[in-house]
Every structure is written in C-alpha cells, then in structure tokens.
Motif scaffolding. Sequence first.
Motif, short mmCIF file in Angstrom:
data_model
loop_
_atom_site.label_atom_id
_atom_site.label_comp_id
_atom_site.label_asym_id
_atom_site.label_seq_id
_atom_site.Cartn_x
_atom_site.Cartn_y
_atom_site.Cartn_z
N ALA A 98 0.82 -1.20 0.00
CA ALA A 98 0.00 0.00 0.00
C ALA A 98 0.86 1.26 0.00
CB ALA A 98 -0.94 -0.01 1.20
N ASP A 99 1.93 1.26 0.78
CA ASP A 99 2.82 2.43 0.83
C ASP A 99 3.45 2.70 -0.54
OD1 ASP A 99 2.27 2.77 3.50
OD2 ASP A 99 4.11 1.82 4.21
N ARG A 100 3.81 1.61 -1.24
CA ARG A 100 4.50 1.77 -2.52
C ARG A 100 3.54 2.01 -3.69
NH1 ARG A 100 8.97 -3.02 -2.78
NH2 ARG A 100 9.11 -2.20 -4.92
N PHE A 101 2.37 1.37 -3.64
CA PHE A 101 1.53 1.37 -4.83
C PHE A 101 0.08 1.80 -4.60
CE2 PHE A 101 4.57 -2.27 -5.45
CZ PHE A 101 5.38 -1.65 -6.41
N GLY A 102 -0.26 2.15 -3.36
CA GLY A 102 -1.66 2.43 -3.04
C GLY A 102 -2.29 3.53 -3.86
N ASP A 103 -1.48 4.53 -4.26
CA ASP A 103 -2.02 5.65 -5.02
C ASP A 103 -1.63 5.61 -6.49
OD1 ASP A 103 0.66 6.16 -4.74
OD2 ASP A 103 0.43 8.26 -4.11
N LYS A 104 -1.09 4.46 -6.94
CA LYS A 104 -0.68 4.38 -8.34
C LYS A 104 -0.96 3.02 -8.99
CE LYS A 104 3.56 5.60 -7.34
NZ LYS A 104 3.62 5.69 -5.86
N ALA A 105 -1.78 2.19 -8.33
CA ALA A 105 -2.11 0.87 -8.88
C ALA A 105 -3.47 0.42 -8.38
CB ALA A 105 -1.05 -0.16 -8.50
N VAL A 106 -4.08 -0.49 -9.12
CA VAL A 106 -5.29 -1.15 -8.65
C VAL A 106 -4.89 -2.44 -7.94
CG1 VAL A 106 -5.64 -2.29 -10.90
CG2 VAL A 106 -7.53 -2.12 -9.28
N ARG A 119 -14.20 -13.00 2.90
CA ARG A 119 -15.15 -12.28 2.05
C ARG A 119 -14.46 -11.06 1.48
NH1 ARG A 119 -21.22 -13.57 2.82
NH2 ARG A 119 -21.28 -12.04 1.16
N LEU A 120 -14.86 -10.72 0.25
CA LEU A 120 -14.24 -9.59 -0.45
C LEU A 120 -14.30 -8.32 0.39
CD1 LEU A 120 -13.02 -8.38 -3.06
CD2 LEU A 120 -15.37 -8.01 -3.84
N ALA A 121 -15.40 -8.11 1.10
CA ALA A 121 -15.56 -6.89 1.89
C ALA A 121 -14.46 -6.75 2.93
CB ALA A 121 -16.93 -6.89 2.57
N GLN A 122 -13.96 -7.87 3.47
CA GLN A 122 -12.90 -7.81 4.47
C GLN A 122 -11.61 -7.25 3.88
OE1 GLN A 122 -12.76 -11.96 5.38
NE2 GLN A 122 -14.42 -11.89 6.88
N THR A 123 -11.23 -7.74 2.71
CA THR A 123 -10.00 -7.27 2.07
C THR A 123 -10.16 -5.84 1.58
OG1 THR A 123 -9.36 -9.50 1.44
CG2 THR A 123 -8.40 -7.70 0.18
N ARG A 124 -11.33 -5.53 1.05
CA ARG A 124 -11.57 -4.16 0.59
C ARG A 124 -11.42 -3.18 1.75
NH1 ARG A 124 -16.47 -4.81 -1.92
NH2 ARG A 124 -17.57 -4.36 0.02
N GLU A 125 -11.99 -3.52 2.91
CA GLU A 125 -11.88 -2.65 4.09
C GLU A 125 -10.43 -2.54 4.55
OE1 GLU A 125 -13.69 -2.33 8.65
OE2 GLU A 125 -14.37 -3.91 7.29
N GLN A 126 -9.72 -3.67 4.55
CA GLN A 126 -8.32 -3.68 4.96
C GLN A 126 -7.48 -2.74 4.08
OE1 GLN A 126 -6.39 -7.47 4.52
NE2 GLN A 126 -4.44 -6.77 5.34
N LEU A 127 -7.63 -2.87 2.77
CA LEU A 127 -6.80 -2.09 1.85
C LEU A 127 -7.21 -0.63 1.82
CD1 LEU A 127 -6.42 -4.68 -1.03
CD2 LEU A 127 -4.69 -3.96 0.61
N GLY A 129 -8.34 0.89 4.32
CA GLY A 129 -7.79 1.41 5.57
C GLY A 129 -6.31 1.74 5.47
N LEU A 130 -5.63 1.13 4.47
CA LEU A 130 -4.22 1.42 4.21
C LEU A 130 -4.06 2.47 3.11
CD1 LEU A 130 -2.85 -2.24 4.33
CD2 LEU A 130 -2.47 -0.44 6.03
N ASN A 131 -5.18 3.10 2.76
CA ASN A 131 -5.21 4.20 1.78
C ASN A 131 -4.97 3.74 0.34
OD1 ASN A 131 -5.66 6.24 3.80
ND2 ASN A 131 -3.50 6.08 4.34
N CYS A 132 -5.37 2.53 0.03
CA CYS A 132 -5.36 2.09 -1.37
C CYS A 132 -6.58 2.68 -2.06
CB CYS A 132 -5.39 0.57 -1.45
SG CYS A 132 -3.91 -0.22 -0.79
N LEU A 133 -6.36 3.30 -3.20
CA LEU A 133 -7.44 4.01 -3.88
C LEU A 133 -8.39 3.10 -4.64
CD1 LEU A 133 -5.48 7.10 -5.30
CD2 LEU A 133 -6.78 6.91 -3.16
#
Length: 405
Positions: A98-106, A119-127, A129-133
């Motif tokens: 997330a630190d390296r690619f959170g604002d420049k990758a899917v 469940r997908l919702a768990q990973t979506r919330e986790q990422l 929360g790490l500021n992945c866009l």
Amino acid sequence: MNYYSERENINILLNEQLENLLSEELDSVIKREQESFDKLAEPFEKSIVLFGSGQLGRKTLAGLRKLGIEPLAFADNNPELWHKSIDNLLVLSPKEAADRFGDKAVFVVTIWRACSTHRLAQTREQLQGLNCLKVVSCAFLFWKYPETFLPHYCLDLPHKVFSETENIKKAFYILSDERSQYEYLAQLRWRILLDFDNLPSPIPQEQYFRQDIFTLSSDDVFVDCGSYDGDTIKKFLEYQNLFTGKIIALEPDQINFTKLEEYVHSLTSNIKERITLLPLAVGKQEERLRFAATGTASSVIKATGTIEVDCVTLDQLLSECIPTFIKMDIEGAELDAILGAKTLIEKHSPILAICVYHCQNHLWQIPLLIQSLSNQYRFFLSPHGEECWDLIFYAVPVSRLKILS
C-alpha cells in the motif's frame, strides 16, 4: 397484516426482483462485462498489484503474462511469504504494498476459494484502511479477458445468463421455501452483477445433511459420488447411532482413493463391512475418461488430464441396490451423473444433495433436470460456504421431509 398477506407480499417482492434482474438489455450486459474492470480500476488498468498469492493469484499472474501485462507485485497477509518471490513476482506485506503502490495501482483481490471464511468486503476494508485508492475483485478482470480466464467454476460471462431466462424463472418457481428463493436471487445477482456483498453467509446446518428439512435413517443406502478422503462419510456416520445400511463411495483420484481406504480401514469392522469403495467416476454413460488427478478435492474429469479412469452410470452400478440418498460433488460432472441415474431417480426418488457451484448454469439446469425426472420432490437451495462456494441443491422426497414449507 395476517400471515398469508405477508407471504403474498414477499412473493410479489421476490418475483419483482427476479424480473428486474433479467430485464437488462443484452447489449448493455455485454458492454458492462467488457468495461466494468476498466471503470473500477481507472486510471490504473494496467498497473496491478495482486492481493493473494495462492492458487488463484498464480493463475491470474500467468494469465496476465500471456496478455503481456506484468503485475507490480503480490501482496499477501502471510508474513512467511513477505520479500520472497512466487513465480518470479515479489510478495510484499499489505502495508508495504500500500505504501508503494496504493495511489498508483489497482489492487486486484485474488482470494476466492472453497473452505475459506474470507469475504471480499474484508479485504476491501483492509486495503482502503491502508489508503489504497482502487480495490477490485479479480472476477471483473476475468470478465475483461474471458478467453484467458473463463469459465472459472460458477464465474462466467453474464450475457450467457440471459440466453436462459425462461429456464432461470422456471427453476426459481420450483423452490419450496422463501429462504431458498432468496439464496437463488442472490446467486443469480452475483452471476449477473458480481454483487459479493449481498451473498448470504453459510447456514448453520451440516453440508449435505440438512436435518432441518429431512431425517437420516439408520438403514439408508448412501451413495457418495466424489468421496475424496472420506470426509463426507465421516460426517454421515456421526449422525448414526447404530448404522445398519450401506455406503457406496466412488472416488477416481488414486491419491484420494488411498486416503479413503485408509480412513475406512480405521473404522470398526461392523461399519467397514457396510462400505464399498470404488475407484470410479460417474457420468451419463460407461466409458474411459481423461482425468486430472491432483490428490485434492478439486480433481476433475478433463480432456487434458494425465490419466484415464473408468466411468460408470449409477443406473448400471446400482441396478441391484436401491439408493435412498445420493450426494454428488464431482467438479462439474453433476449433470451427466444425474442423467446416468435417470432410472433410479424416476423409480425411487432418493434424497439428492448436489453441488451447483461448479458451473454458471448449474444453478438452474440441475433443479430443472431433477424435476423432469420425478414429481415426488420438494426443492431447497443452501449455501454451506462463503461467496458462492459449497452451494448445495437438495431434492427431498415428500416421504422424507421433516418440515413442509
């Protein structure tokens, strides 16, 4: 509002949901399946981090490389994998990725498997929360590149659903209770829209043995198609105080069959003598088939398989033994196996517990096939795993029903 008025209103609501799901124009469906990933990932359509480095992650990586797309990294929650390479792709911790690619990758989530609580919702919330866009299920990526990735179990292109709308409606209306109809609609919505969030969680009843709707008998003749290592037989026997019936177990994968033999050998002699083990596949005709033996629960009949196995029909195999309960978990061969049990089902209407998650259209094709063979059944649909996995269709003869819905 009285009970009957409430039931009528619920039925109207469910019918409206069904019609709405199937009302989209075909051109719109095709456009949506082609464009959804890019819209969700924009502007990072080709800048991809794969979240999950297991089997599905490796499959996605291999497919993307065939397409000329090289992901930036794997991200994975398992710390033992961090800073190692899997298939020559670096694995990072979620935070570092997330630190390296959170604002420049899917971040494409490649976690979707049986026997998992994920469940997908768990990973979506986790990422998030790490500021992945951008966080997207790999299912949308598979829609974009269907020639490379699809079909994958019940995941396939949604426009195929719309070629079978009449059968989809017919299967919905034969279900015997509202709970099954709700599940059917959620499964259909997922096949059309990839709506992960509205898929119900697993029910509390044991897979294959929903004793809230039917009762097992100590003299049942239980036929276990796809016995794996004996896990289902073990569960079946847990419900028996004094078993006097028979168990016929079929498992074509030799590695699994050896495990199955070892399990049965560990049982008491009075139980062992009631179990017949057969290293066979089941289908619609007697033949030799190519088989991909993996030594796992996912071994499958496959044209590119490395071994050959004998395939029989249940009608042939059980011509002198009347089954009272048939379970099938045979990795997509269920339709053929039911056709091969046509006479048994027509004459004897055994309880059927059939997996309907291996192919997109098994959700409606299997119920309709069974209904065409016998009018003695009531039908139920139950999730025993998360996010479409271990979805079981139950056909219960009226004489074995515990409750009437």
